[in-house]
Design a protein around this motif. Structure first.
Motif, PDB file in Angstrom:
ATOM      1  N   PHE B  24       8.653  -6.005 -16.530  1.00 50.04           N
ATOM      2  CA  PHE B  24       7.329  -6.584 -15.768  1.00 50.04           C
ATOM      3  C   PHE B  24       6.194  -6.915 -17.015  1.00 50.04           C
ATOM      4  O   PHE B  24       5.977  -6.152 -17.956  1.00 50.04           O
ATOM      5  N   THR B  25       5.914  -8.223 -17.286  1.00 54.74           N
ATOM      6  CA  THR B  25       4.719  -8.727 -17.993  1.00 54.74           C
ATOM      7  C   THR B  25       3.532  -9.065 -17.296  1.00 54.74           C
ATOM      8  O   THR B  25       2.681  -8.046 -17.391  1.00 54.74           O
ATOM      9  N   GLN B  26       3.498 -10.117 -16.697  1.00 54.40           N
ATOM     10  CA  GLN B  26       2.500 -10.535 -15.999  1.00 54.40           C
ATOM     11  C   GLN B  26       2.578 -11.372 -14.899  1.00 54.40           C
ATOM     12  O   GLN B  26       3.658 -12.074 -15.016  1.00 54.40           O
ATOM     13  N   GLY B  27       2.079 -11.442 -13.807  1.00 56.35           N
ATOM     14  CA  GLY B  27       2.264 -11.970 -12.655  1.00 56.35           C
ATOM     15  C   GLY B  27       2.439 -11.016 -11.375  1.00 56.35           C
ATOM     16  O   GLY B  27       2.599  -9.978 -11.428  1.00 56.35           O
ATOM     17  N   VAL B  28       2.951 -11.762 -10.491  1.00 59.49           N
ATOM     18  CA  VAL B  28       3.275 -11.060  -9.020  1.00 59.49           C
ATOM     19  C   VAL B  28       4.914 -11.033  -9.283  1.00 59.49           C
ATOM     20  O   VAL B  28       5.569 -11.958  -9.311  1.00 59.49           O
ATOM     21  N   ARG B 167      -2.820 -11.126   7.232  1.00 57.86           N
ATOM     22  CA  ARG B 167      -1.676 -11.452   6.176  1.00 57.86           C
ATOM     23  C   ARG B 167      -1.958 -12.489   5.174  1.00 57.86           C
ATOM     24  O   ARG B 167      -1.700 -12.490   4.009  1.00 57.86           O
ATOM     25  N   VAL B 168      -2.372 -13.772   5.707  1.00 56.01           N
ATOM     26  CA  VAL B 168      -2.755 -14.790   4.843  1.00 56.01           C
ATOM     27  C   VAL B 168      -4.005 -14.518   3.879  1.00 56.01           C
ATOM     28  O   VAL B 168      -3.668 -14.698   2.665  1.00 56.01           O
ATOM     29  N   ARG B 169      -4.983 -13.906   4.342  1.00 58.56           N
ATOM     30  CA  ARG B 169      -6.078 -13.343   3.680  1.00 58.56           C
ATOM     31  C   ARG B 169      -5.605 -12.605   2.481  1.00 58.56           C
ATOM     32  O   ARG B 169      -6.013 -12.768   1.339  1.00 58.56           O
ATOM     33  N   PHE B 170      -4.670 -11.646   2.964  1.00 57.30           N
ATOM     34  CA  PHE B 170      -4.335 -10.675   2.039  1.00 57.30           C
ATOM     35  C   PHE B 170      -3.531 -11.301   0.701  1.00 57.30           C
ATOM     36  O   PHE B 170      -3.826 -10.936  -0.396  1.00 57.30           O
ATOM     37  N   ARG B 171      -2.677 -12.185   1.184  1.00 58.18           N
ATOM     38  CA  ARG B 171      -1.748 -12.974   0.135  1.00 58.18           C
ATOM     39  C   ARG B 171      -2.791 -13.699  -0.853  1.00 58.18           C
ATOM     40  O   ARG B 171      -2.391 -13.414  -1.800  1.00 58.18           O
ATOM     41  N   ASN B 172      -3.845 -14.379  -0.131  1.00 61.05           N
ATOM     42  CA  ASN B 172      -4.605 -14.979  -0.986  1.00 61.05           C
ATOM     43  C   ASN B 172      -5.282 -14.142  -2.115  1.00 61.05           C
ATOM     44  O   ASN B 172      -5.497 -14.437  -3.234  1.00 61.05           O
ATOM     45  N   LEU B 173      -5.752 -13.222  -1.382  1.00 56.32           N
ATOM     46  CA  LEU B 173      -6.333 -12.121  -2.260  1.00 56.32           C
ATOM     47  C   LEU B 173      -5.651 -11.398  -3.372  1.00 56.32           C
ATOM     48  O   LEU B 173      -5.939 -11.440  -4.588  1.00 56.32           O
ATOM     49  N   ILE B 174      -4.146 -11.131  -3.278  1.00 56.75           N
ATOM     50  CA  ILE B 174      -3.248 -10.645  -4.030  1.00 56.75           C
ATOM     51  C   ILE B 174      -3.215 -11.762  -5.189  1.00 56.75           C
ATOM     52  O   ILE B 174      -2.864 -11.535  -6.442  1.00 56.75           O
ATOM     53  N   SER B 175      -2.726 -12.936  -4.852  1.00 57.22           N
ATOM     54  CA  SER B 175      -2.683 -14.126  -5.598  1.00 57.22           C
ATOM     55  C   SER B 175      -3.866 -14.313  -6.540  1.00 57.22           C
ATOM     56  O   SER B 175      -3.951 -14.468  -7.981  1.00 57.22           O
ATOM     57  N   LEU B 177      -5.944 -12.128  -7.602  1.00 56.47           N
ATOM     58  CA  LEU B 177      -5.926 -10.593  -8.434  1.00 56.47           C
ATOM     59  C   LEU B 177      -4.919 -10.686  -9.349  1.00 56.47           C
ATOM     60  O   LEU B 177      -4.865  -9.967 -10.436  1.00 56.47           O
ATOM     61  N   SER B 178      -3.775 -11.650  -9.297  1.00 52.45           N
ATOM     62  CA  SER B 178      -2.555 -11.567 -10.145  1.00 52.45           C
ATOM     63  C   SER B 178      -2.697 -12.423 -11.644  1.00 52.45           C
ATOM     64  O   SER B 178      -1.991 -12.267 -12.350  1.00 52.45           O
ATOM     65  N   LYS B 179      -3.998 -12.809 -11.795  1.00 48.17           N
ATOM     66  CA  LYS B 179      -4.200 -13.637 -12.902  1.00 48.17           C
ATOM     67  C   LYS B 179      -3.993 -13.213 -14.412  1.00 48.17           C
ATOM     68  O   LYS B 179      -3.343 -13.682 -15.132  1.00 48.17           O
ATOM     69  N   ASP B 180      -4.459 -11.819 -14.580  1.00 46.43           N
ATOM     70  CA  ASP B 180      -4.205 -11.404 -15.779  1.00 46.43           C
ATOM     71  C   ASP B 180      -3.732  -9.803 -15.881  1.00 46.43           C
ATOM     72  O   ASP B 180      -4.292  -8.856 -16.430  1.00 46.43           O
ATOM     73  N   ARG B 181      -2.967  -9.629 -14.783  1.00 40.89           N
ATOM     74  CA  ARG B 181      -2.101  -8.524 -14.712  1.00 40.89           C
ATOM     75  C   ARG B 181      -0.856  -8.452 -14.040  1.00 40.89           C
ATOM     76  O   ARG B 181      -0.460  -9.548 -13.662  1.00 40.89           O
ATOM     77  N   ILE B 182      -0.174  -7.314 -14.264  1.00 38.69           N
ATOM     78  CA  ILE B 182       1.010  -7.075 -13.432  1.00 38.69           C
ATOM     79  C   ILE B 182       0.728  -6.828 -11.926  1.00 38.69           C
ATOM     80  O   ILE B 182       0.015  -5.391 -11.690  1.00 38.69           O
ATOM     81  N   VAL B 183       1.198  -7.369 -11.023  1.00 41.46           N
ATOM     82  CA  VAL B 183       1.106  -7.067  -9.790  1.00 41.46           C
ATOM     83  C   VAL B 183       2.485  -6.824  -9.198  1.00 41.46           C
ATOM     84  O   VAL B 183       3.254  -7.723  -9.084  1.00 41.46           O
ATOM     85  N   ILE B 184       2.821  -5.513  -8.738  1.00 43.54           N
ATOM     86  CA  ILE B 184       4.124  -5.175  -8.214  1.00 43.54           C
ATOM     87  C   ILE B 184       3.977  -5.037  -6.657  1.00 43.54           C
ATOM     88  O   ILE B 184       3.193  -4.187  -6.232  1.00 43.54           O
ATOM     89  N   LEU B 185       4.629  -5.777  -5.883  1.00 40.15           N
ATOM     90  CA  LEU B 185       4.388  -5.689  -4.442  1.00 40.15           C
ATOM     91  C   LEU B 185       5.619  -5.557  -3.767  1.00 40.15           C
ATOM     92  O   LEU B 185       6.779  -6.402  -3.914  1.00 40.15           O
ATOM     93  N   SER B 186       5.767  -4.494  -2.941  1.00 39.53           N
ATOM     94  CA  SER B 186       7.100  -4.221  -2.148  1.00 39.53           C
ATOM     95  C   SER B 186       6.779  -4.955  -0.704  1.00 39.53           C
ATOM     96  O   SER B 186       5.660  -4.596  -0.443  1.00 39.53           O
ATOM     97  N   THR B 187       7.856  -5.556  -0.277  1.00 42.36           N
ATOM     98  CA  THR B 187       7.794  -6.187   1.134  1.00 42.36           C
ATOM     99  C   THR B 187       9.166  -6.342   1.778  1.00 42.36           C
ATOM    100  O   THR B 187       9.895  -6.418   0.932  1.00 42.36           O
ATOM    101  N   HIS B 188       9.191  -6.411   3.081  1.00 40.70           N
ATOM    102  CA  HIS B 188      10.398  -6.744   3.627  1.00 40.70           C
ATOM    103  C   HIS B 188      10.106  -8.011   4.451  1.00 40.70           C
ATOM    104  O   HIS B 188      10.924  -8.874   4.890  1.00 40.70           O
ATOM    105  N   ILE B 189       9.073  -8.509   4.164  1.00 38.45           N
ATOM    106  CA  ILE B 189       8.289  -9.927   4.861  1.00 38.45           C
ATOM    107  C   ILE B 189       8.217 -10.894   3.800  1.00 38.45           C
ATOM    108  O   ILE B 189       7.400 -10.855   3.009  1.00 38.45           O
ATOM    109  N   VAL B 190       9.199 -11.808   4.097  1.00 38.86           N
ATOM    110  CA  VAL B 190       9.273 -12.847   2.952  1.00 38.86           C
ATOM    111  C   VAL B 190       8.308 -13.810   2.740  1.00 38.86           C
ATOM    112  O   VAL B 190       8.144 -14.081   1.921  1.00 38.86           O
TER     113      VAL B 190
END
Lengths: 350, 283
Positions: B24-28, B167-175, B177-190
């Protein structure tokens, strides 16, 4: 910072505050009943008793060996066990001689109702205190140890910078909160006691003079060290506090080790029941070192709070057994906490 | 860089994960797999809550277990079953979390206000959390994970239980937050990750099945995904994927090695890949 937040969590816990209040209410009820049942001073404060008491010298010519022999006959002790009891009371003789030289006599207060009130304060209320604060400390420790697990916050706290070391902070907080809650119970109950029972306590008199016989026994109240009544009260409260901390330690060890408040509480109850059952059984004969060593456990100390600082009857072979017990079990229970903490460090959090 | 070297996790006789190699380097990074595939096991190993049976997890070459507090200082973690203090306000709860994350006292108040603003909870910052909705609680969860401005943000099924709007709001929030860090996100919702993941990680049969960008992963099914309104007429081996209603007709999406009749080829999406890859793992 973490210490402050953890302390706030415990001290503002509705469960602990309710329990503390219940302890105070139980003591209040007990004291009110005792107050209503107490005979009036005029009936019992007999001048002839006071005058007779003034002439009585408690320790002059008193032989500790006679106490030893009465126990040996009572328990039908033989061999080394009998020798152990004799040796303990031989060691007590210089203490008696010292008290005799000081011409210890019963105090003028020592008659009728005043004596009953002494028994109420030092015999009954003190025993209640020590048991209540012990239980309170045990529950405080259990709550503290499993707090995050019960609320599902364990994983975020353990994944934080402090991590599982938060449990060490929680340990110090548990000891602090136990002390605060114990002081609340003891302080409030003593205030009620002194408000209800208006009598003068000879605080600076030697406790062996004030209690010229041990509670429920015919022998004198012989303390290994010279203690005034005030010192005896403080020392007894100190031992009660020490016992509360022992309970906190074992509760914390169980809570950290089992991670279930019910399992941890059950384990503590089992442990204290085992302490009591073994002490009551004939497995350990009176006068044996094993019986004496077993008697250092907190349960025995609780049940025999009236013997603290004294000879400890035939079951106890060592002087200052209450402090010895506190030290020994502090080390033992602290080791249990340390072991449980290291288990937690290696445990997988699912 | 965070890397997993041949990491395996075994519970008694059950092998949960086997020889996982990841970087993992940077991104979601989206960990996509069905329930029970080992996503949470992997996430918990990254959060140091459980430990690999074999292999090692390294941060810039150092074992994360050995790094201890220094590693945990870099991570923000939102567990699948996020617990909180029901009788605390978000602000009180975040203050406690700031304390266990060892934030400097003078920074705490400002940081908490910033984050509550970011997750849209400013107006309820002093309300007890016991009456909060699932979405609000998840937002408190993301705020606590972000308190220490983590280099690695680990989110385990963060959108579970949220309604579509949340969920949409959350997705946008995570996006964001991912600019300068590693975001590791587990899901089964494509749909949670389709638009925001820079890399998708698929785990199958306890092993790493694929790790690539969503586009590249989807390309693996190029020419194999079709749609038809006459699914009963299909005479070729196929795997039914999804159905939808369109102009009064039922359009069926299916995967097949070859086209058939009037079935038209369509561009594969992540959902097709998910259903295709885990076709044997229906539970």
């Amino acid at each position: 910072m973490v210490y402050r937040y953890e302390l706030k969590k415990l001290l503002l816990s509705p469960l602990l505050l309710t329990l503390t209040l219940l302890c105070v209410l139980a003591n209040l009820t007990f004291l009110l009943v005792e107050h209503d049942n107490a005979p009036s001073p005029r009936q019992t404060n007999r001048p002839e008793d006071v005058l007779a008491a003034q002439d009585a010298s408690i320790f002059d010519g008193y032989s500790a060996a006679s106490i030893a022999e009465s126990y040996i006959r009572w328990y039908r002790l033989e061999g080394t066990n009998a020798e152990h009891v004799r040796a303990k009371y031989d060691a007590l003789q210089p203490v008696i001689d010292r008290k005799a030289a000081a011409d210890e006599k019963p105090q003028l207060h020592f008659s009728g109702q005043v004596s009953d009130v002494h028994v109420l304060l030092f015999g009954k209320l003190l025993k209640f205190f020590s048991q209540e604060v012990g239980l309170l400390a045990l529950l405080t420790a259990l709550l503290s140890a499993v707090y995050e697990q019960m609320r599902g916050t364990e994983s975020i706290v353990y994944a934080s910078r402090v991590g599982r070391q938060v449990q060490l902070t929680k340990l110090w907080v548990t000891l602090s909160a136990s002390a605060v809650l114990s002081l609340m119970v003891i302080g409030c109950s003593l205030l009620i006691f002194f408000a209800l029972f208006d009598f003068a306590i000879p605080w600076q008199a030697d406790v062996s003079s004030v209690f010229d016989h041990a509670l429920g026994e015919t022998k004198p109240f012989i303390t290994w060290n010279d203690l005034t009544v005030a010192e005896y009260l403080w020392a007894s409260l100190g031992i009660s506090m020490g016992l509360a901390w022992l309970c906190a330690l074992i509760g914390f060890a169980a809570g950290t080790g089992f991670r279930s408040v019910y399992a941890a509480f059950g384990a503590c109850v089992l442990l204290f029941t085992a302490f009591d059952l073994v002490a009551r059984s004939s497995l350990l004969p009176v006068g044996s070192m094993l019986k004496s060593a077993w008697g250092l456990n907190p349960m025995w100390l609780w049940k025999n709070s009236g013997t603290w600082f004294t000879d400890g009857r035939a079951e106890m072979l060592w002087a200052n057994f209450e402090r010895l017990g506190l030290c020994a079990y502090s080390i033992l229970f602290a080791s249990a906490v340390w072991g449980a903490y290291h288990l937690l460090r290696r445990r997988e959090i699912h | 860089m965070l890397s997993l070297n041949r990491v395996s996790k075994q519970y008694g006789n059950f092998m949960a994960l086997e020889e996982i190699d990841l970087e993992f380097t940077q991104g979601v990074y989206a960990l996509l797999a069905p329930n029970g595939a080992g996503k949470t096991t992997l996430i918990k190993m990254l959060a140091t809550l459980i430990f690999p049976t074999k292999g090692e997890i390294l941060w810039n070459g150092d074992d994360i277990i050995a790094l201890d507090a220094a590693y945990r200082d870099l991570i923000g973690y939102l567990p699948q079953d996020f617990g909180y203090y029901r009788n605390h306000t978000p602000r009180e709860f975040l203050r406690y979390m700031a304390a266990v994350k060892c934030l400097k006292r003078e920074q705490v108040a400002q940081r908490i206000d910033e984050l509550l603003d970011l997750v849209g909870l400013s107006d309820v910052r002093d309300k007890k959390m016991r009456k909060f909705s699932g979405g609000m609680i998840q937002r408190v969860g993301i705020a606590q994970a972000m308190l220490n401005n983590p280099r690695i943000l680990i989110l385990d099924e963060p959108t579970a239980g949220l309604d579509p709007k949340e969920r949409v709001r959350f997705r946008n929030l995570i996006s964001s937050l991912s600019k300068d860090r590693i975001v590791i996100l587990s899901t089964h919702i494509v749909s949670d990750i389709e638009t925001i993941a820079s890399s998708v990680i698929l785990i199958k049969d306890r092993r790493l099945f694929a790790q690539d960008s969503p586009g590249s992963i989807c390309q693996q099914l190029n020419g194999k995904i079709f749609e038809t309104d006459a699914v009963d007429d299909l005479d070729i081996p196929h795997l039914l994927l999804t159905e939808r209603q369109e102009n009064g007709q039922t359009i069926t999406r299916f995967a097949s090695e070859q086209g058939s009749g009037e079935a038209r080829s369509v561009t594969p999406n992540l959902e097709d890949v998910f259903l295709y890859v885990y076709r044997d793992e229906e539970r």
